[in-house]
Scaffold this active site. Structure first.
Site, PDB file in Angstrom:
ATOM      1  N   GLY A 249     -12.864  -5.940  -3.044  1.00 26.62           N
ATOM      2  CA  GLY A 249     -13.321  -6.136  -1.673  1.00 26.62           C
ATOM      3  C   GLY A 249     -13.206  -7.556  -1.155  1.00 26.62           C
ATOM      4  O   GLY A 249     -13.911  -7.928  -0.220  1.00 26.62           O
TER       5      GLY A 249
ATOM      6  N   GLU B 240      -3.122 -12.781   2.330  1.00 28.73           N
ATOM      7  CA  GLU B 240      -3.889 -11.683   2.931  1.00 28.73           C
ATOM      8  C   GLU B 240      -5.147 -12.203   3.608  1.00 28.73           C
ATOM      9  O   GLU B 240      -5.443 -11.851   4.755  1.00 28.73           O
ATOM     10  CB  GLU B 240      -4.277 -10.661   1.849  1.00 28.73           C
ATOM     11  CG  GLU B 240      -3.077  -9.929   1.289  1.00 28.73           C
ATOM     12  CD  GLU B 240      -3.441  -8.891   0.247  1.00 28.73           C
ATOM     13  OE1 GLU B 240      -2.658  -7.948   0.077  1.00 28.73           O
ATOM     14  OE2 GLU B 240      -4.501  -9.007  -0.400  1.00 28.73           O
TER      15      GLU B 240
ATOM     16  N   HIS C  58      -0.282  -4.204   2.773  1.00 28.31           N
ATOM     17  CA  HIS C  58       0.421  -3.919   1.519  1.00 28.31           C
ATOM     18  C   HIS C  58       0.886  -5.255   0.923  1.00 28.31           C
ATOM     19  O   HIS C  58       1.420  -6.100   1.651  1.00 28.31           O
ATOM     20  CB  HIS C  58       1.621  -3.004   1.789  1.00 28.31           C
ATOM     21  CG  HIS C  58       2.308  -2.571   0.542  1.00 28.31           C
ATOM     22  ND1 HIS C  58       1.784  -1.601  -0.282  1.00 28.31           N
ATOM     23  CD2 HIS C  58       3.447  -2.993  -0.041  1.00 28.31           C
ATOM     24  CE1 HIS C  58       2.590  -1.450  -1.327  1.00 28.31           C
ATOM     25  NE2 HIS C  58       3.614  -2.278  -1.200  1.00 28.31           N
TER      26      HIS C  58
ATOM     27  N   LEU D 271      -6.634   3.475  -1.943  1.00 28.10           N
ATOM     28  CA  LEU D 271      -5.421   3.986  -2.582  1.00 28.10           C
ATOM     29  C   LEU D 271      -5.079   5.445  -2.284  1.00 28.10           C
ATOM     30  O   LEU D 271      -3.988   5.893  -2.592  1.00 28.10           O
ATOM     31  CB  LEU D 271      -5.523   3.796  -4.106  1.00 28.10           C
ATOM     32  CG  LEU D 271      -5.665   2.343  -4.559  1.00 28.10           C
ATOM     33  CD1 LEU D 271      -5.691   2.254  -6.079  1.00 28.10           C
ATOM     34  CD2 LEU D 271      -4.545   1.470  -4.008  1.00 28.10           C
TER      35      LEU D 271
HETATM   36  C1  GRF Z   1      -4.901  -6.142  -1.688  1.00 28.83           C
HETATM   37  O1  GRF Z   1      -3.980  -6.858  -2.438  1.00 28.83           O
HETATM   38  C2  GRF Z   1      -4.199  -5.271  -0.705  1.00 28.83           C
HETATM   39  O2  GRF Z   1      -2.934  -5.709  -0.359  1.00 28.83           O
HETATM   40  C3  GRF Z   1      -4.059  -3.973  -1.413  1.00 28.83           C
HETATM   41  O3  GRF Z   1      -5.214  -3.872  -2.206  1.00 28.83           O
HETATM   42  C4  GRF Z   1      -5.681  -5.165  -2.540  1.00 28.83           C
HETATM   43  C5  GRF Z   1      -7.156  -5.225  -2.287  1.00 28.83           C
HETATM   44  O4  GRF Z   1      -7.710  -6.391  -2.824  1.00 28.83           O
HETATM   45  N1  GRF Z   1      -3.787  -2.895  -0.502  1.00 28.83           N
HETATM   46  P1  GRF Z   1      -9.213  -6.753  -2.562  1.00 28.83           P
HETATM   47  O5  GRF Z   1     -10.073  -5.631  -3.110  1.00 28.83           O
HETATM   48  O6  GRF Z   1      -9.414  -6.921  -1.098  1.00 28.83           O
HETATM   49  O7  GRF Z   1      -9.425  -8.039  -3.313  1.00 28.83           O
END
Ligand code: GRF
Length: 191
Positions: free
Chosen positions: A12, A174, A104, A85
């Protein structure tokens, strides 16, 4: 006020950035976290921010009402996937047309599809010998990693890069870009 639901089932860290970004926003609010994994880190992230969590189960999600009634009851107008997922069932996609986006950890259309998540993506990118990777934000339809691309940002793959070091670079990208891209996408729907 547009209310967002963040769907996440991992640690998260993205959810946390998104929650922080909108904490004092005038017209967009993170109103719900949706999670399918008991014990996931994102549940604590939501709790610390006093955001309700909706725990969901597969049968009802895929073959039942896809939790559309619950999402409506929470006043949700936009859905953000951040480490979720399961493929979304058509019923949910149809209920939120152009109002669901995903991030992604690679440059789609390369390295997407079922099973392409987390370290599997970074391993594939490195073993292909690519010189760069990055992130992709896209609208969500009923296919994995398939809808229209909204945004991409890149990073280099350096000599000696490992899946773990690449994952770190991708997470930084991200965290710095996703909240702002979400804000623009939500505002596009509103206008
Ligand atoms: C991220 O790398 C995102 O791209 C993928 O899942 C991961 C989630 O990471 N879809 P987090 O739980 O937000 O650290």
């Amino acid at each position: 006020m547009i209310q967002i639901a963040v769907f996440a089932s991992g640690t998260g860290t993205n959810a946390q950035q998104i929650i922080h970004h909108f904490a004092a926003h005038a017209s967009i609010k993170v109103a719900l976290v949706v999670c399918n994994k008991p014990g996931a880190g994102v549940i604590d992230v939501a709790a610390s921010a006093h955001i309700p969590v909706l725990m969901i189960e597969k049968e009802k999600f895929l073959r039942g009402n896809a939790y559309t009634d619950e999402l409506r009851a929470h006043g949700i107008g936009f859905i953000v996937l951040a480490g979720f997922l399961w493929k979304l069932p058509p019923r949910l996609v149809v209920a939120f047309p152009n109002k669901i986006i995903n991030i992604h950890p690679a440059l789609l259309p390369k390295y997407g599809g079922k099973g392409m998540y987390g370290h599997f993506v970074h391993e594939a990118v490195i073993s292909a010998g690519d010189k760069e990777s990055g992130i992709t934000v896209h609208y969500v339809d009923e296919f994995y990693d398939h809808g229209n691309i909204i945004f991409q940002a890149t990073c280099t793959i350096d000599a000696g890069e490992t899946p773990a070091s690449l994952a770190q670079k991708i997470h930084l990208l991200e965290h710095s870009h996703y909240p702002g891209v979400i804000e623009k996408a939500v505002q596009t729907v509103k206008s």
